[in-house]
Design a protein around this motif. Structure first.
Motif, PDB file in Angstrom:
ATOM      1  N   GLY A  41       0.813  -1.279   0.002  1.00 49.17           N
ATOM      2  CA  GLY A  41       0.017   0.119  -0.171  1.00 49.17           C
ATOM      3  C   GLY A  41       0.723   1.257  -0.118  1.00 49.17           C
ATOM      4  O   GLY A  41       0.230   2.238  -0.003  1.00 49.17           O
ATOM      5  N   ALA A  42       2.048   1.108  -0.098  1.00 50.61           N
ATOM      6  CA  ALA A  42       2.932   2.270  -0.023  1.00 50.61           C
ATOM      7  C   ALA A  42       3.062   2.966  -1.255  1.00 50.61           C
ATOM      8  O   ALA A  42       3.305   4.397  -1.168  1.00 50.61           O
ATOM      9  CB  ALA A  42       4.455   1.868   0.294  1.00 50.61           C
ATOM     10  N   GLY A  43       2.457   2.474  -2.285  1.00 53.33           N
ATOM     11  CA  GLY A  43       2.371   3.021  -3.667  1.00 53.33           C
ATOM     12  C   GLY A  43       3.380   2.708  -4.656  1.00 53.33           C
ATOM     13  O   GLY A  43       3.755   3.439  -5.435  1.00 53.33           O
ATOM     14  N   LYS A  44       3.984   1.581  -4.271  1.00 56.34           N
ATOM     15  CA  LYS A  44       5.177   1.216  -5.380  1.00 56.34           C
ATOM     16  C   LYS A  44       4.554   0.927  -6.673  1.00 56.34           C
ATOM     17  O   LYS A  44       5.121   1.126  -7.645  1.00 56.34           O
ATOM     18  CB  LYS A  44       5.738  -0.320  -4.610  1.00 56.34           C
ATOM     19  N   THR A  45       3.529  -0.126  -6.682  1.00 55.29           N
ATOM     20  CA  THR A  45       2.950  -0.444  -8.077  1.00 55.29           C
ATOM     21  C   THR A  45       2.435   0.799  -8.647  1.00 55.29           C
ATOM     22  O   THR A  45       2.740   0.870 -10.120  1.00 55.29           O
ATOM     23  CB  THR A  45       1.908  -1.527  -7.915  1.00 55.29           C
ATOM     24  N   THR A  46       1.824   1.741  -8.097  1.00 64.73           N
ATOM     25  CA  THR A  46       1.229   2.954  -8.590  1.00 64.73           C
ATOM     26  C   THR A  46       2.395   3.604  -9.302  1.00 64.73           C
ATOM     27  O   THR A  46       2.154   4.157 -10.483  1.00 64.73           O
ATOM     28  CB  THR A  46       0.521   3.732  -7.463  1.00 64.73           C
TER      29      THR A  46
END
Ligand code: ADP
Ligand code: MG
Length: 316
Positions: A41-46
């Motif tokens: 949920g940290a935003g890596k994939t985004t």
């Protein structure tokens, strides 16, 4: 030429009112392996999807090998291995690689040649005519990394390539990545939610939490920040040295003791680390004592990860 293979400036992604990635300023060096680390949920994939051009940023800009992210040249500089892969049920490894090669603009002939050389490189020879759909997770991952290389990209972007792999398969993938970076003109950007897993692989790291960078730099620098200022010292006369330090250096040494192996354990405040390092050798040479060991205790990557991420305020 820009020194960085990937650079972003205030890259931001919002989903409605929710900010998944916030003002991200990445600077990723060329020909290095860069770990992009953060919990789920940290935003890596985004972030990775914005870099590959799969989704548009809400704000901010970025470049890949000096080309704008999302542009045709930006996209063709990248090889992308997604976290999840879907294989067609009836497609063999070789057909799959040729298919991806053609999607990326190679001719049939080029795609076939490239596919066979990748099959050899990834030691998939016995599985060339089998179907990845039925492979183990480790074997599937090899095919996913192989397809990302079919267009000879300048940068390989891997989204959690070691997640859900057994230890042998994980080591296998890590070894392949090490081999790739040593043999090719390639930069690797690799995400993971486990910092310690990448210890032997990455040169630099960016740690993210709730869509923002919390720490970045060389792995060495990151470790150094978290070192506790504890040293192990062994010499030809530990007894004398310990007494001498106790007497003469007590204004910057916080504690000094002997451990059960007879080594001297010295603790100093972080800002005084250089003082201990600079006084020790003149003392030794003045009293003709031989230095056998002088090492600073390293904080493990698991401890560092815990310190950064394991507190309630970090929950979204
Ligand atoms: N398409 C989307 N719509 C709404 N929220 C999303 C979407 N994609 C991701 N998110 C949210 O954005 C946050 C970051 O997700 P993600 O980039 O997948 O994190 P990571 O890869 O680090 O686990 C998460 O809270 C996730 O639920
Ligand atoms: Mg992810």
């Amino acid at each position: 030429m820009n020194n960085y293979i990937i650079e972003t400036n205030n890259l931001t992604k919002k989903f409605g009112n929710f900010v998944a990635v916030k003002d991200l300023n990445l600077k990723i060096s060329r020909n290095k392996i860069h770990g992009f680390i953060g919990p789920n949920g940290a935003g890596k994939t985004t972030t990775i999807k914005m870099l590959t051009g799969a989704i548009h940023p809400s704000n901010g800009i970025g470049t890949i090998d000096n080309f704008k992210i999302g542009s045709k040249k930006g996209r063709s500089s990248i090889g992308y291995a997604p976290a999840e892969s879907l294989f067609y049920q009836n497609m063999t490894t070789i057909d799959y690689l040729v298919y991806i090669g053609q999607i990326k603009g190679l001719s049939q002939k080029e795609a076939v040649e490239k596919a066979f050389s990748l099959i050899e490189y990834f030691e998939l020879d016995d599985n060339a005519y089998r179907k990845p759909f039925n492979f183990s997770s480790g074997m599937k991952k090899k095919v996913i990394v192989a397809q990302a290389l079919i267009n000879d990209p300048k940068v390989l972007i891997l989204d959690e390539p070691t997640a859900n792999l057994d230890p042998t398969a994980r080591i296998n993938i890590i070894e392949i990545l090490k081999k790739l970076i040593s043999e090719r003109d390639l930069s690797i950007f690799i995400s993971s939610h486990i910092l310690s897993e990448l210890e032997s692989l990455v040169d630099e790291v960016t740690l993210v939490r709730s869509g923002e960078i919390v720490l970045n730099g060389s792995l060495h620098k990151v470790k150094n920040i978290f070192n506790k200022g504890q040293y192990q010292i062994d010499t030809s006369n530990n007894n004398f040295l310990k007494k001498y330090l106790e007497k003469n250096c007590n204004e910057f040494i916080t504690s000094i003791e002997e451990n059960n192996k007879g080594l001297i354990i010295v603790n100093v405040e972080n800002e005084n680390r250089y003082k201990l390092e600079s006084v020790i050798s003149p003392i030794l040479s003045h009293f003709k004592i031989r230095l056998l060991k002088f090492v600073e205790e390293e904080t493990s990557l698991d401890e560092i990860y815990k310190k950064i991420y394991d507190s309630k305020q970090n929950m979204r």
